[in-house]
Design a protein around this motif. Structure first.
Motif, short mmCIF file in Angstrom:
data_model
loop_
_atom_site.label_atom_id
_atom_site.label_comp_id
_atom_site.label_asym_id
_atom_site.label_seq_id
_atom_site.Cartn_x
_atom_site.Cartn_y
_atom_site.Cartn_z
N ALA A 7 2.22 -0.26 -5.78
CA ALA A 7 2.60 0.82 -4.86
C ALA A 7 1.44 1.77 -4.61
O ALA A 7 1.64 2.98 -4.49
CB ALA A 7 3.80 1.58 -5.43
N ALA A 8 0.22 1.24 -4.51
CA ALA A 8 -0.95 2.13 -4.39
C ALA A 8 -1.36 2.43 -2.96
O ALA A 8 -1.99 3.45 -2.69
CB ALA A 8 -2.14 1.50 -5.13
N GLY A 9 -1.01 1.56 -2.01
CA GLY A 9 -1.54 1.68 -0.66
C GLY A 9 -0.97 2.84 0.14
O GLY A 9 0.05 3.44 -0.22
N LYS A 10 -1.63 3.14 1.27
CA LYS A 10 -1.24 4.27 2.10
C LYS A 10 -0.12 3.93 3.07
O LYS A 10 0.61 4.81 3.52
CB LYS A 10 -2.45 4.78 2.91
CG LYS A 10 -3.54 5.39 2.06
CD LYS A 10 -4.67 5.97 2.90
CE LYS A 10 -4.22 7.22 3.65
NZ LYS A 10 -5.36 7.88 4.34
N GLY A 11 0.02 2.67 3.46
CA GLY A 11 1.06 2.31 4.41
C GLY A 11 0.82 2.88 5.79
O GLY A 11 1.73 3.45 6.41
N ASN A 12 -0.40 2.74 6.29
CA ASN A 12 -0.76 3.32 7.59
C ASN A 12 0.13 2.84 8.73
O ASN A 12 0.38 3.58 9.69
CB ASN A 12 -2.22 3.02 7.91
CG ASN A 12 -3.18 3.86 7.09
OD1 ASN A 12 -2.88 5.01 6.76
ND2 ASN A 12 -4.32 3.30 6.73
N ARG A 13 0.60 1.60 8.65
CA ARG A 13 1.41 1.06 9.74
C ARG A 13 2.82 1.64 9.77
O ARG A 13 3.58 1.37 10.69
CB ARG A 13 1.45 -0.47 9.65
CG ARG A 13 0.14 -1.12 10.04
CD ARG A 13 0.24 -2.64 10.01
NE ARG A 13 0.34 -3.16 8.65
CZ ARG A 13 0.61 -4.43 8.35
NH1 ARG A 13 0.82 -5.30 9.33
NH2 ARG A 13 0.66 -4.82 7.09
N LEU A 14 3.16 2.44 8.75
CA LEU A 14 4.46 3.11 8.73
C LEU A 14 4.34 4.60 9.05
O LEU A 14 5.29 5.35 8.82
CB LEU A 14 5.14 2.91 7.37
CG LEU A 14 5.89 1.59 7.20
CD1 LEU A 14 6.32 1.41 5.75
CD2 LEU A 14 7.10 1.52 8.13
N ARG A 15 3.20 5.01 9.55
CA ARG A 15 3.08 6.38 10.00
C ARG A 15 3.99 6.58 11.22
O ARG A 15 4.19 5.66 12.01
CB ARG A 15 1.63 6.69 10.37
CG ARG A 15 0.67 6.59 9.19
CD ARG A 15 -0.76 6.90 9.59
NE ARG A 15 -0.88 8.30 10.01
CZ ARG A 15 -1.98 8.81 10.54
NH1 ARG A 15 -3.06 8.04 10.72
NH2 ARG A 15 -2.04 10.07 10.89
N LYS A 23 4.46 5.05 0.79
CA LYS A 23 5.22 3.95 1.40
C LYS A 23 6.47 3.61 0.61
O LYS A 23 7.53 3.34 1.18
CB LYS A 23 4.31 2.73 1.51
CG LYS A 23 4.90 1.56 2.27
CD LYS A 23 3.86 0.45 2.38
CE LYS A 23 4.34 -0.70 3.26
NZ LYS A 23 3.32 -1.76 3.40
N CYS A 24 6.36 3.61 -0.71
CA CYS A 24 7.50 3.20 -1.53
C CYS A 24 8.65 4.19 -1.50
O CYS A 24 9.75 3.90 -2.00
CB CYS A 24 7.07 2.96 -2.97
SG CYS A 24 6.48 4.44 -3.83
N MET A 25 8.43 5.37 -0.93
CA MET A 25 9.51 6.36 -0.83
C MET A 25 10.14 6.39 0.56
O MET A 25 11.04 7.20 0.82
CB MET A 25 8.98 7.75 -1.21
CG MET A 25 8.64 7.89 -2.67
SD MET A 25 10.09 7.61 -3.72
CE MET A 25 9.42 7.98 -5.35
#
Length: 245
Positions: A7-15, A23-25
Motif C-alpha cells: 500500500a505504498a503507492g500514490k494512486g495518481n490515476r485515482l485523483r 489509495k487504500c483508503m
C-alpha cells in the motif's frame, strides 16, 4: 499465518480522491479498500499478523488502522522511496520477517470473502489467484497454465497484441506462499533483482522468472471475475461502486 498488504503507492490515476487520502483508503461501497481487505483476512480466523507496506500518506494508514485489528497484529514497514520505486522494492522490504506461510495482497482490490477463502488453504509452494481472461473488462498481468501449473507470467508491457490470450488467466494480485518458498526462493530472487534491476519494476517479474525455470510447485487457483475488482483508475472506481458485488 501472516499476510502482506502492499500500500505504498500514490494512486495518481485515482485523483482527486488520492489528493487527500492514500489509495487504500478510497471507499468502494462505502468501505475503504484497506478495511475490506482486513475484514476478509480476519474472517478467515487464520491470520495472526498483517504487514502493511506503506509510503504515501503512511500516517493516515497508521492512524486509521492502528496496531491491531480484529485480533490480528498490525506491523508497518514504511517505504520512504515510494515516489522512485515500485512494488518490487516494497515487497523486498519485508526482508526476513516472514516466519509462517503467508498471503500477499495489493491494496487496490475490492472482493468478497470467498476470494480469500479459495486460496488460503492452497497447498502449492506458491498459489496464484486468477480469473479467466476477459479482454473486454481486464488488462494487466496474465498467466498461462497447464493442468493447474503456472507456465508463463506476462506483465502488460511484455504482451504481444498479435498473440492469442483466449486461454490465459488474469492475476487477481493475491498470492499464497509457503514459508520455505518465500524465504528460500522468492526473497533471494527479490534481493538479486533489487541489487541488479530496475527499482521501478514489478515483483511479478520475479515470480515470473521462478515460473520460467519450472523448478517450483507454482499453481493457479481460479475464481470468477464477478467476485472481485481491481481499482486502478476512476473508471474502475465507478464500475465497482455501481456493481452488485
Amino acid at each position: 499465518m501472516q499476510a502482506i498488504i502492499l500500500a505504498a503507492g500514490k494512486g495518481n490515476r485515482l485523483r482527486p480522491y488520492t489528493d487527500t487520502i492514500p489509495k487504500c483508503m478510497v471507499k468502494i461501497k462505502g468501505k475503504p479498500l484497506m478495511f475490506n481487505a482486513l475484514d476478509r483476512l480476519a474472517a478467515t480466523g487464520k491470520i495472526d499478523e498483517v504487514i502493511i507496506i506503506c509510503g504515501y500518506m503512511a500516517d493516515v494508514i497508521k492512524e486509521g488502522v492502528g496496531s491491531s485489528y480484529k485480533g490480528m497484529d498490525i506491523v508497518y514497514i514504511v517505504n520512504d522511496q515510494y515516489e522512485t520505486t515500485n512494488n518490487v522494492y516494497s515487497l523486498y522490504m519485508v526482508g526476513h520477517r516472514i516466519k509462517t506461510d503467508c498471503l500477499l495482497l495489493e491494496c487496490d482490490l475490492f472482493y468478497q470473502q470467498d476470494i480469500i477463502d479459495s486460496i488460503i488453504d492452497g497447498e502449492a509452494d506458491c498459489s496464484i489467484l486468477v480469473s479467466a481472461f476477459n479482454s473486454k473488462t481486464m488488462n494487466g498481468t496474465l498467466i498461462t497454465a497447464e493442468n493447474g501449473n503456472a507456465r508463463e507470467l506476462i506483465i502488460k508491457a511484455h504482451q504481444d497484441e498479435n498473440r492469442d490470450y483466449s486461454c490465459a488467466y488474469k492475476t487477481v494480485n493475491i498470492y499464497k506462499f509457503k514459508e520455505t518458498f518465500f524465504n528460500r526462493k522468492l526473497m533471494p530472487a527479490l534481493e538479486t533483482y533489487v541489487k541488479t534491476g530496475n527499482l521501478q519494476s514489478y515483483y511479478e517479474l520475479v515470480i515470473g522468472s521462478l515460473i520460467y525455470y519450472r523448478n517450483d510447485n507454482i499453481q493457479i487457483v481460479i475464481v470468477d471475475e464477478s467476485r472481485w475488482y481491481e481499482i486502478d483508475d476512476l473508471e474502475d472506481y465507478e464500475i465497482a461502486n455501481q456493481s452488485d458485488l
